[in-house]
Design a protein around this motif. Structure first.
Motif, PDB file in Angstrom:
ATOM      1  N   ARG A 135       0.838  -1.194   0.000  1.00 24.48           N
ATOM      2  CA  ARG A 135       0.000   0.000   0.000  1.00 24.48           C
ATOM      3  C   ARG A 135       0.870   1.240   0.000  1.00 24.48           C
ATOM      4  N   PRO A 138       1.482   4.001   4.745  1.00 23.50           N
ATOM      5  CA  PRO A 138       1.683   3.093   5.887  1.00 23.50           C
ATOM      6  C   PRO A 138       0.448   3.023   6.774  1.00 23.50           C
ATOM      7  N   MET A 168       5.822 -10.440  -0.637  1.00 23.68           N
ATOM      8  CA  MET A 168       6.443  -9.124  -0.561  1.00 23.68           C
ATOM      9  C   MET A 168       7.846  -9.132   0.026  1.00 23.68           C
ATOM     10  N   ARG A 169       8.279 -10.265   0.565  1.00 26.91           N
ATOM     11  CA  ARG A 169       9.663 -10.296   1.056  1.00 26.91           C
ATOM     12  C   ARG A 169      10.215 -11.699   1.000  1.00 26.91           C
ATOM     13  N   ARG A 187       5.420  -3.353  -8.121  1.00 28.45           N
ATOM     14  CA  ARG A 187       6.441  -2.573  -7.418  1.00 28.45           C
ATOM     15  C   ARG A 187       7.682  -3.390  -7.077  1.00 28.45           C
ATOM     16  N   ASN A 188       7.549  -4.708  -7.128  1.00 32.06           N
ATOM     17  CA  ASN A 188       8.702  -5.573  -6.851  1.00 32.06           C
ATOM     18  C   ASN A 188       9.280  -6.220  -8.108  1.00 32.06           C
ATOM     19  N   ASN A 191      12.800  -6.051  -7.808  1.00 28.84           N
ATOM     20  CA  ASN A 191      13.365  -6.414  -6.510  1.00 28.84           C
ATOM     21  C   ASN A 191      14.199  -7.662  -6.788  1.00 28.84           C
TER      22      ASN A 191
ATOM     23  N   THR B 170      16.004  -6.972   3.171  1.00 31.46           N
ATOM     24  CA  THR B 170      15.768  -6.803   4.594  1.00 31.46           C
ATOM     25  C   THR B 170      16.758  -7.586   5.439  1.00 31.46           C
ATOM     26  N   ASN B 188      13.683   0.107  -5.330  1.00 34.09           N
ATOM     27  CA  ASN B 188      13.124  -0.362  -4.057  1.00 34.09           C
ATOM     28  C   ASN B 188      12.347   0.725  -3.314  1.00 34.09           C
ATOM     29  N   GLN B 190       9.406   1.554  -3.398  1.00 25.67           N
ATOM     30  CA  GLN B 190       8.139   1.053  -2.884  1.00 25.67           C
ATOM     31  C   GLN B 190       8.238  -0.416  -2.474  1.00 25.67           C
ATOM     32  N   ASN B 191       9.424  -0.820  -2.040  1.00 31.08           N
ATOM     33  CA  ASN B 191       9.593  -2.123  -1.396  1.00 31.08           C
ATOM     34  C   ASN B 191       9.230  -1.880   0.058  1.00 31.08           C
ATOM     35  N   PHE B 192       7.919  -1.949   0.321  1.00 28.95           N
ATOM     36  CA  PHE B 192       7.410  -1.476   1.607  1.00 28.95           C
ATOM     37  C   PHE B 192       7.935  -2.298   2.785  1.00 28.95           C
ATOM     38  N   GLU B 193       8.184  -3.577   2.554  1.00 31.71           N
ATOM     39  CA  GLU B 193       8.706  -4.408   3.638  1.00 31.71           C
ATOM     40  C   GLU B 193      10.092  -3.925   4.068  1.00 31.71           C
ATOM     41  N   LYS B 196       9.672  -0.639   6.014  1.00 24.92           N
ATOM     42  CA  LYS B 196       9.206  -0.840   7.393  1.00 24.92           C
ATOM     43  C   LYS B 196      10.359  -1.247   8.302  1.00 24.92           C
ATOM     44  N   GLU B 197      11.217  -2.140   7.805  1.00 26.71           N
ATOM     45  CA  GLU B 197      12.342  -2.592   8.634  1.00 26.71           C
ATOM     46  C   GLU B 197      13.318  -1.446   8.881  1.00 26.71           C
ATOM     47  N   TYR B 224       6.664   5.948   5.431  1.00 27.49           N
ATOM     48  CA  TYR B 224       6.756   4.550   5.876  1.00 27.49           C
ATOM     49  C   TYR B 224       7.909   4.375   6.868  1.00 27.49           C
TER      50      TYR B 224
END
Lengths: 340, 340, 340, 340
Positions: A135, A138, A168-169, A187-188, A191, B170, B188, B190-193, B196-197, B224
């Motif tokens: 999203r 946050p 997502m991870r 978005r990934n 990645n 991460t 990255n 928007q690599n939200f994970e 967050k970390e 975020y």
């Protein structure tokens, strides 16, 4: 690879550059001397030669690839279509039209089971649903996470539909072991660490196109997964970002026949995310079928008005019934007309 | 938040929608009845209200935010500039111009130490260098990884320059513990994970703008990190993807004053990645200073022709000497003219 | 029109602004006082109010249109589809699929007559062909001009097909008197002086979408023609400019159902210019039909390899035979499935 | 020009293609035979060879220009900067910074004279003002037209400032005879008929960049004017259309040094139209100076709140005083630092 040399390059510079190419990349270098320019032609495996590096050389005017930079995803080297077949029998890329349908987010057991049964009845062969949600904010709902995965598995048990859900991870790969198709979101798409890890497992990966990715970059991301040994990649066109604001993204249906030409991988279309508007989904689903897509990914929600995410683009089960019926009818006609 | 209601909505529908808003989001709803439309105005904390959800409601014609969806990064709530200060004394965002310089990739000890000493001598206050490299192709050089980090630390020891380097997953956060500023790359953003970390640690994060991210999305990604408790975010404009092919990306310098208005976070500019061409770096560095940037990130390589990545846009140390001298001179003049 | 007022606006400023709105534009202004903001709602004909002007007012935070800025092209005010009917009986927008086919440029009598007969035999109902050609380079072939028009008329005489050809300057309108449909090219979509003059005649105008025009701007250009009294406008989607380089432009098929919703004007699709590649024309023609287009514009050349312009995207007459057959078959199936 | 031949082309096809090239375009063709591909190198004047035509040939895999397609605008053939000098002595492109300032639209005598005197006092050397206005909506104010031209001439008489104003149709060229610099707007950048006619007169033309034009296309439009014999072209960067909505357009300042490298023509920057926001004009003007621009075009209005067009981006005369003072101070510093 064709390299155009600057007019003012000296003979010594040029000879030095040629020998670097030959020693560093083990390619054979042919040269052609024109008036406008000297041109080098490289023979051998040029996929490892970095265009940036070539461009940085003092003697280089410009560079042009003749061969695509991907191998495993390249139709030239694998003429036959890749067909993804699940242990439960569903196929993607075999000429049939697969539909993956379900809510943007899994919300509760009743919701996901109800939607799963409805989309199955309408002809969908996969259940999609988000447990982990990317999203922009946050402060927005981030998905039910592990509980969402469990609910999806429950719905699979009830309906028999294999499940497609987004990862997502990297650290979640073990948690996704019993997911049938793992989705990599737009978005990934680049990645790369996630792609590399997904290359190590043996499970179909649904790779969405990045918001501003070229078709070549998208195939290169598939190549990342395939380079690790996982050949089961499904590409999913979901719209690209342009200046147009009438739709959330601009659905690029030309990507479908282009992917079909460049690669042997199956390609499906997500009209829900591409347009961001439920009322456009039917028409764009039909257009995707006529563009030659192997499948569709469509958002369906029992109650879009109360959906916790992306309600604006979700169909109700009743609406989906009608869309699916038309889509299958058009696919039938299309096959007779184009392949028949 | 202003919500325009459809002309054909019934009184019952409208009343139901209002009560859902009030109960679900604890906001006060005022309504204004026009001929063209009914308009609702929401009072309270609307950052948690999802625009998609609002748009999905049957009665809604359209929706418009009045408040920005970010809080911690919002200048309205934090009027003073955020100044990032490192334990070793370097500051970003205090009105000075910081320069982060170094090679795209760390290649070996001699290279990184030599470049570090040269950029320090020219006035750079941070050493940048890639240990983990995001590459479009799985067959391209992926960086020296952990060894690269060690070499950066070695160069820091020799020169005293704090180091800036990119994290790609991460699980590497522990490995990056002694890195001074952790960079999140454009791919990255928007690599939200990951974000967050990074919100859980207490270390400055350099957040590059995504290739096709709006300024609002970029600030939301900073939010975020900040939502997790880490207030030390530096934004870095590095060009956006457009149709123009003369440069690798299109450097959006307007983003600098816009960020300054919307947010209190420092913003720097990377002309090397934005343009992709070494010969444009000087001019665009000067323009970035005059656009009000807090700093620059510039690629410098001892030997761009043999660089393992991105050589086309790297300056030699000698070129960097000249660029840095001009940039600092212009910054001096700029401060006198604009702030003096 | 909804106008959000700045929080710090004084009562006097606001009252003054309201009275200006009421006197200048003869609208009724309602206001709603919230905590976040004051909101004004304008009632009356707001199409004449310039958003730029509103935005420039000191008290204004932002502005949002509720009504579309077009009237004559707006489906809200003209629910029924506009059907263009030529004196010779051909119709566009009546539910049938019209195909306009022919060479990019008219080259000589044999060429245009041969192509005209072939496309007629395959089912095309209009002959397209360029006499005046917009070319990026002044050194490229600029068309046969007046002679090209005569050749088109000759081919019309031979085949009975009405002709569609592009106008490039206002002073040519007299010369185009006997042309059946006058085309305005993408580069002239906002050549407002030309649009105004075309509004004064009574002949169908085919208005191509500009390379980077929004759908709203495109309809506004149709409105220019219609404001002059000429209601016969056909819109033609021909791809928009994006970052993607695999195709010449990105075909935006979502524009078809969006235009159908917003406007009553017919909309056709030009897959030849959109993709720039002959091998994509068949697939994108089928997709356009399934997207609901009223017609197609397709380039056909007797000898694409020797075409004086745009050969890369032209079909041969033999290829066109096959494309047209499939397209009509799919249209037939589509009508049964969607409208049947 | 380098042409890559398809792997499966026959010897006969290739020989035929070579002879066509030699006969049709009078170029010498060299070939180099590799394993990957056969490559042809063309020697001679390749500006007349249409890339579309080459791409359409059955044997051609791809084509790459080595020479730019423009000649008269090309710095390679005209190394010295073009300096535009007006009969009244003002110069553009001689290393000084010219400022063209004035209202978006001329509205009345008092307005234009007042603004003219104020911008002159602040250091502007040209008066800009629109008499004929391109507007997206047919219902918006279209300018005072001929009367506006007269008012501009009046303001010129009063202040001595040469005038810059936009032409919108070919038939107005005579009416613009006493205008000092004729502006071609962004929407007309590829109105080739207008460009051709402007090539026939002997008066400086200010050519704005199209909303979605590449730098090469922009220079090609200058080439259209120059091909007609009018060498006095000034290029004006005014922002390009991207997905970003925070500004009206995205100002592409990299275009300034790129134009300087590719062409000898002067290039100025219009921060008012590029950003669409008055508060961004100062900062982007400073950035444009540091990017190496030869001048600025800035909107100034006595009363932006009541401006009939584009008020949102206009400075007041008082604001312009401050911007101009800073801009000239920075230009002075820039010259010492970069050229000194």
């Amino acid at each position: 690879m064709i390299i155009v040399i600057k007019r003012d390059a000296s003979k010594e510079q040029l000879m030095h550059f040629r020998s670097v190419l030959e020693e560093k990349y083990h390619v054979t270098v042919n040269s052609w001397q024109g008036v406008e320019a000297t041109v080098l032609g490289l023979i051998g495996d040029t996929t490892q030669i970095d265009e940036d590096w070539v461009n940085a050389q003092e003697v280089v005017e410009s560079v042009k690839r003749v061969q695509e930079p991907y191998k495993k995803a390249n139709r030239k080297f694998h003429p036959d279509n890749t067909v993804i077949e699940l242990p439960t029998g569903q196929k993607i890329g075999d000429g049939s039209l697969c539909i993956m349908a379900g809510p943007c987010s899994v919300e509760n057991e009743d919701q996901i089971n109800y939607v799963a049964e409805r989309v199955k009845a309408a002809g969908a062969t996969f259940l999609r649903g988000g447990a982990f949600k990317p999203r922009t904010s946050p402060y927005s709902f981030q998905g039910l996470k592990a509980e969402g995965l469990d609910l999806l598995k429950g719905a699979r048990k009830v309906t028999g539909l294999p499940i497609v859900t987004e990862i997502m991870r990297t650290s979640h790969i073990d948690m996704f072991e019993s997911v049938d198709i793992i989705q990599v979101g737009a978005r990934n798409m680049q990645n790369f660490e996630l792609l590399k890890e997904l290359g190590k497992i043996r499970k179909p990966i649904l790779l969405k196109r990045g918001l501003s990715s070229t078709i070549e970059e998208w195939i290169m991301s598939a190549e990342y997964i395939m380079a690790g040994g996982n050949d089961q990649v499904i590409l999913c066109e979901r719209g690209i970002r342009t200046y147009e604001t009438a739709t959330r993204n601009t659905l690029d249906l030309s990507a479908v026949p282009i992917i079909k030409k460049l690669s042997h991988l199956p390609v499906i279309v997500d009209p829900s995310h591409a347009t961001g508007k439920a009322w456009l989904v039917e028409q764009m689903s039909l257009a995707a079928v006529a563009a030659g897509a192997d499948g569709l990914m469509i958002e369906v929600h029992n109650d879009p008005k109360h959906a916790l995410s992306d309600g604006a683009q979700s169909l109700t089960p009743d609406q989906f019934d009608k869309v699916a019926a038309k889509v299958f009818a058009l696919k039938h006609a299309y096959d007779e007309i184009v392949n028949g």
